[in-house]
Design an enzyme around this catalytic site. Structure first.
Site, PDB file in Angstrom:
ATOM      1  N   LYS A  99     -51.378  65.363 -39.166  1.00 49.44           N
ATOM      2  CA  LYS A  99     -51.310  64.271 -40.122  1.00 49.44           C
ATOM      3  C   LYS A  99     -49.972  64.335 -40.863  1.00 49.44           C
ATOM      4  O   LYS A  99     -49.231  65.291 -40.740  1.00 49.44           O
ATOM      5  CB  LYS A  99     -52.483  64.341 -41.115  1.00 49.44           C
ATOM      6  CG  LYS A  99     -53.810  63.922 -40.471  1.00 49.44           C
ATOM      7  CD  LYS A  99     -54.980  63.961 -41.433  1.00 49.44           C
ATOM      8  CE  LYS A  99     -54.818  63.174 -42.700  1.00 49.44           C
ATOM      9  NZ  LYS A  99     -54.512  61.742 -42.472  1.00 49.44           N
ATOM     10  N   GLY A 100     -49.707  63.279 -41.635  1.00 44.99           N
ATOM     11  CA  GLY A 100     -48.503  63.300 -42.468  1.00 44.99           C
ATOM     12  C   GLY A 100     -47.410  62.356 -42.035  1.00 44.99           C
ATOM     13  O   GLY A 100     -46.316  62.382 -42.590  1.00 44.99           O
ATOM     14  N   GLU A 108     -53.906  64.115 -48.970  1.00 46.59           N
ATOM     15  CA  GLU A 108     -54.977  63.899 -47.988  1.00 46.59           C
ATOM     16  C   GLU A 108     -55.749  65.193 -47.748  1.00 46.59           C
ATOM     17  O   GLU A 108     -56.977  65.187 -47.667  1.00 46.59           O
ATOM     18  CB  GLU A 108     -54.383  63.397 -46.669  1.00 46.59           C
ATOM     19  CG  GLU A 108     -53.872  61.965 -46.747  1.00 46.59           C
ATOM     20  CD  GLU A 108     -53.228  61.499 -45.457  1.00 46.59           C
ATOM     21  OE1 GLU A 108     -53.340  60.308 -45.147  1.00 46.59           O
ATOM     22  OE2 GLU A 108     -52.596  62.314 -44.756  1.00 46.59           O
ATOM     23  N   LYS A 126     -53.859  58.078 -30.007  1.00 45.41           N
ATOM     24  CA  LYS A 126     -53.653  59.312 -30.780  1.00 45.41           C
ATOM     25  C   LYS A 126     -54.225  60.545 -30.090  1.00 45.41           C
ATOM     26  O   LYS A 126     -53.968  61.668 -30.504  1.00 45.41           O
ATOM     27  CB  LYS A 126     -54.302  59.175 -32.169  1.00 45.41           C
ATOM     28  CG  LYS A 126     -53.840  57.980 -32.976  1.00 45.41           C
ATOM     29  CD  LYS A 126     -52.416  58.133 -33.400  1.00 45.41           C
ATOM     30  CE  LYS A 126     -51.924  56.992 -34.273  1.00 45.41           C
ATOM     31  NZ  LYS A 126     -52.665  56.794 -35.506  1.00 45.41           N
TER      32      LYS A 126
HETATM   33  C1  A5P Z   1     -50.423  59.710 -43.649  1.00 44.65           C
HETATM   34  O1  A5P Z   1     -49.560  60.644 -44.138  1.00 44.65           O
HETATM   35  C2  A5P Z   1     -50.974  60.150 -42.325  1.00 44.65           C
HETATM   36  O2  A5P Z   1     -51.629  61.376 -42.407  1.00 44.65           O
HETATM   37  C3  A5P Z   1     -51.846  59.024 -41.793  1.00 44.65           C
HETATM   38  O3  A5P Z   1     -53.185  59.337 -41.942  1.00 44.65           O
HETATM   39  C4  A5P Z   1     -51.432  58.754 -40.429  1.00 44.65           C
HETATM   40  O4  A5P Z   1     -50.027  58.502 -40.406  1.00 44.65           O
HETATM   41  C5  A5P Z   1     -52.201  57.659 -39.738  1.00 44.65           C
HETATM   42  O5  A5P Z   1     -51.596  56.401 -39.854  1.00 44.65           O
HETATM   43  P1  A5P Z   1     -51.916  55.227 -38.831  1.00 44.65           P
HETATM   44  O6  A5P Z   1     -53.389  54.993 -38.898  1.00 44.65           O
HETATM   45  O7  A5P Z   1     -51.124  54.053 -39.345  1.00 44.65           O
HETATM   46  O8  A5P Z   1     -51.439  55.667 -37.492  1.00 44.65           O
END
Ligand code: A5P
Length: 229
Positions: A99-100, A108, A126
């Site tokens: 994540k991130g 988060e 993903k």
């Molecule tokens: C935020 O920092 C991330 O951990 C998000 O949860 C991650 O980028 C998922 O984003 P999308 O759903 O837009 O791919």
């Protein structure tokens, strides 16, 4: 389809599947990113229809969207428990995550792990056999170079994340810088995660190992749900 280009329909299906676990009276962690945003919008519609929940946002973005769609908000320090958190991920292998991508992983991780149940919402792009995305690592600004040097000794290749629409680096909602660290294919995410936790100056990293309780994987016409245990 390339990674990160999942359709909005697939993201929405994943979000709808996770929101089924939300019930009246719950406190809900509200994730960051485009997939979690579908969940927040759906919760907003359900609140309009009478659902009684409070949301704890994981980022500025999540808070703004929740306000826009009418999800009542609470601060983490003002709630005794979180019943569920619904959040996205940048890569998923089994129940482990990177994540991130939106630089929100520090908050988060706090909110997702505070919840009794952590539900992850992703589209099929993903999914991966092993985690190999660069791991976002939030650092105290003063520790940027010392952490980068330690990451190299761990076999990583760190890059300071640059902002778009601003000169200079990304600064997170909490004032940290982000190093995106490429470790190649991560054979043992738990071991790497523990090593990152021990680096002075690291605030949080984007490896979420064994934390998710359910992964909702949206496809264009169906959702697959993987549960822990
Ligand atoms: C935020 O920092 C991330 O951990 C998000 O949860 C991650 O980028 C998922 O984003 P999308 O759903 O837009 O791919």
């Amino acid at each position: 389809m390339k990674a990160d280009e999942g359709t909005e329909a697939a993201k929405r299906r994943a979000a709808e599947s996770a929101v089924e676990a939300v019930a009246d009276g719950m406190v809900v962690g509200l994730g960051t990113g485009s997939t979690a945003a579908h969940a927040i919008r759906l919760l907003g519609r359900q609140v309009d229809a009478g659902l009684d929940i409070r949301g704890v946002p994981t980022s500025f973005q999540a808070r703004e969207l929740a306000r826009e769609v009418g999800v009542p908000l609470a601060a983490l320090e003002d709630v005794e428990t979180l019943d569920i958190a619904i959040d996205g991920a940048d890569q998923v292998a089994g129940l482990d995550l990177v994540k991130g991508g939106g630089a929100a992983h520090a908050r988060e991780k706090v909110i997702d792990t505070a919840a009794d149940a952590f539900h992850v919402v992703v589209d099929e792009t993903k999914e991966s056999d092993t985690l190999d995305r660069a791991v976002p690592i939030s650092v105290l600004p003063v520790a940027r170079s010392t952490v980068a040097a330690r990451l190299e000794t761990l076999g990583g290749d760190p890059t300071l994340r640059e902002a778009a629409g601003k000169d200079g680096p990304v600064v997170t909602d909490d004032g940290h810088l982000v190093l995106d660290c490429d470790f190649g294919s991560i054979e043992d995410p738990a071991v790497l995660g523990q090593a990152l936790d021990e680096l002075p100056g690291v605030v949080a990293h984007g490896l979420f190992v064994g934390l998710a309780d359910a992964i909702h994987v949206g496809h264009d016409s169906r959702v697959d749900v993987r549960q822990k245990g």
